[in-house]
Design an enzyme around this catalytic site. Sequence first.
Site, PDB file in Angstrom:
ATOM      1  N   ASN A  34       4.861  -7.888 -17.194  1.00 43.07           N
ATOM      2  CA  ASN A  34       4.614  -7.316 -18.523  1.00 43.07           C
ATOM      3  C   ASN A  34       5.908  -6.968 -19.250  1.00 43.07           C
ATOM      4  OD1 ASN A  34       5.468  -5.000 -17.199  1.00 43.07           O
ATOM      5  ND2 ASN A  34       3.707  -3.747 -17.799  1.00 43.07           N
ATOM      6  N   VAL A  59      -0.663  -5.939 -14.646  1.00 44.72           N
ATOM      7  CA  VAL A  59      -1.557  -5.991 -13.483  1.00 44.72           C
ATOM      8  C   VAL A  59      -2.574  -4.862 -13.459  1.00 44.72           C
ATOM      9  CG1 VAL A  59       0.088  -7.241 -12.031  1.00 44.72           C
ATOM     10  CG2 VAL A  59       0.055  -4.715 -12.003  1.00 44.72           C
ATOM     11  N   LEU A  73       4.662  -7.504  -6.417  1.00 41.18           N
ATOM     12  CA  LEU A  73       5.903  -6.756  -6.602  1.00 41.18           C
ATOM     13  C   LEU A  73       5.887  -5.917  -7.878  1.00 41.18           C
ATOM     14  CD1 LEU A  73       6.757  -8.921  -4.459  1.00 41.18           C
ATOM     15  CD2 LEU A  73       8.991  -8.977  -5.569  1.00 41.18           C
ATOM     16  N   THR A  92      -0.079   1.393 -12.279  1.00 41.18           N
ATOM     17  CA  THR A  92       0.439   0.098 -11.844  1.00 41.18           C
ATOM     18  C   THR A  92       0.321  -0.059 -10.332  1.00 41.18           C
ATOM     19  OG1 THR A  92       1.972   0.032 -13.706  1.00 41.18           O
ATOM     20  CG2 THR A  92       2.457  -1.416 -11.845  1.00 41.18           C
ATOM     21  N   TYR A 145       5.497   7.590  -8.236  1.00 42.61           N
ATOM     22  CA  TYR A 145       5.916   6.384  -7.504  1.00 42.61           C
ATOM     23  C   TYR A 145       5.611   6.508  -6.016  1.00 42.61           C
ATOM     24  CZ  TYR A 145       8.965   2.541  -5.994  1.00 42.61           C
ATOM     25  OH  TYR A 145       9.457   1.387  -5.440  1.00 42.61           O
ATOM     26  N   THR A 175      17.811  -1.719  -2.217  1.00 45.87           N
ATOM     27  CA  THR A 175      18.286  -3.095  -2.338  1.00 45.87           C
ATOM     28  C   THR A 175      19.124  -3.211  -3.604  1.00 45.87           C
ATOM     29  OG1 THR A 175      16.273  -3.865  -1.231  1.00 45.87           O
ATOM     30  CG2 THR A 175      17.574  -5.509  -2.393  1.00 45.87           C
ATOM     31  N   ARG A 186      19.678   3.500 -10.779  1.00 39.02           N
ATOM     32  CA  ARG A 186      19.920   3.384  -9.336  1.00 39.02           C
ATOM     33  C   ARG A 186      21.412   3.576  -9.060  1.00 39.02           C
ATOM     34  NH1 ARG A 186      15.769  -1.432  -7.398  1.00 39.02           N
ATOM     35  NH2 ARG A 186      14.863  -1.738  -9.449  1.00 39.02           N
TER      36      ARG A 186
END
Length: 315
Positions: A34, A59, A73, A92, A145, A175, A186
Site C-alpha cells: 500500500n 492487506v 511481510l 495490519t 506492533y 536487519t 531505526r
Amino acid sequence: MIERLLVTGGAGFLGSHLCDRLVDAGHDVLCVDNFFTGSRRNVAHLLRRSNFELMRHDVTFPLYVEVDRIFNLACPASPVHYQHDPVQTTKTSVHGAINMLGLAKRVKARILQASTSEVYGDPEQHPQTEAYWGRVNPIGLRSCYDEGKRCAETLFFDYHRQHRLDVKVARIFNTYGPRMQPDDGRVVSNFIMQALKGEDITIYGDGRQTRSFCYVDDLIGGLLALMDSPDGLTGPVNLGNPGEFTMLELAEKVLNLVGGRSRIAFHPLPQDDPRQRRPDITLARAELNWAPRVGLDDGLRETVDYFRRTWLDAA
C-alpha cells in the site's frame, strides 16, 4: 519448480530484496504493497521483468488471487512508522493476518509470517530462544506492533491446528542494509544519516543497551530456507545475527566508516525500549542449515555506500 508467489509488503525494505531473489529464481511474483512505508523505487528495476507484477493493495482488506505460496511481510516495522498510526498498525498485523490466512486456506497455499523479535519485549532471558514467551507491555507505545505481531502468531498457529494450514513463522531480529528508509527511526539508518550530514549521533539512554544486526542478504536467505523447509517445521524460528553490540559500539563503527566531525549526544531512553536483544539461532542452524555470513563491518560498509549514493544529495 516455478511457482506463483505472493509477497505482501513487497515494496518495502525486506520485501523488495525478497522479490529480487524470487524473480531471479524464475518464479512468477506478485508484489502487493500500500506504499505506506514501501516505495516504488525499491522495485522499479523489477517492473521490466515479465515474471514480476506490482499491485497497490492494503492487506487489511481481502485479496482474491491465485497463488501457490504467500510471504506475509506487510506491516510498518520501525517505531517512527508504526507509532504514527498505531490503530492501523494493529489492524495490519491482525486483519492482515486473517485475510492472508483466509487466502491461503482457500487456495491451499503455504504461508510464511514475518514475525519479529519484538514479541520477546524487554526480555528476561538472554539470548532469546523460541521457547521464551516474552515480557511485553500490552498498553505501551510499542504494543501496537509488539502485540499485533504476537496476535498474528496466535492466528497462524490456530489456523494450523484448526484448518491444518501449512504455516511457517519467522521471528526476525534487527536487519539492516541497502533500501532502508533514511528517516525510518531505526538505529542503523539514524546513525549513518546523522554521520553523513555531520550531525550529532543520537543515542538514547547510556548507550550500553545491546542489539544484534543481521545483513539483509543473510536474512532473506533464512526466509527462503524456512519457506522451503519440511512440512513439520512450522516455527517460530529465530532469524538474526547472534553477534551482540552496544549502541556505543555501533556508533563508533559508523563514525569510523563515515569520518567527519559528528559527536555523540545522549537523550532519555524511550518507554519500553529493550535493554538487550540477541537471538539464539540454534534451531535455524540445525533445521535450516542457516547462519548469517556477513559481519557487521562489511554490512555497514555496503549500507553506508548505499546511503551516500542514494540519499546524501537529497538530504
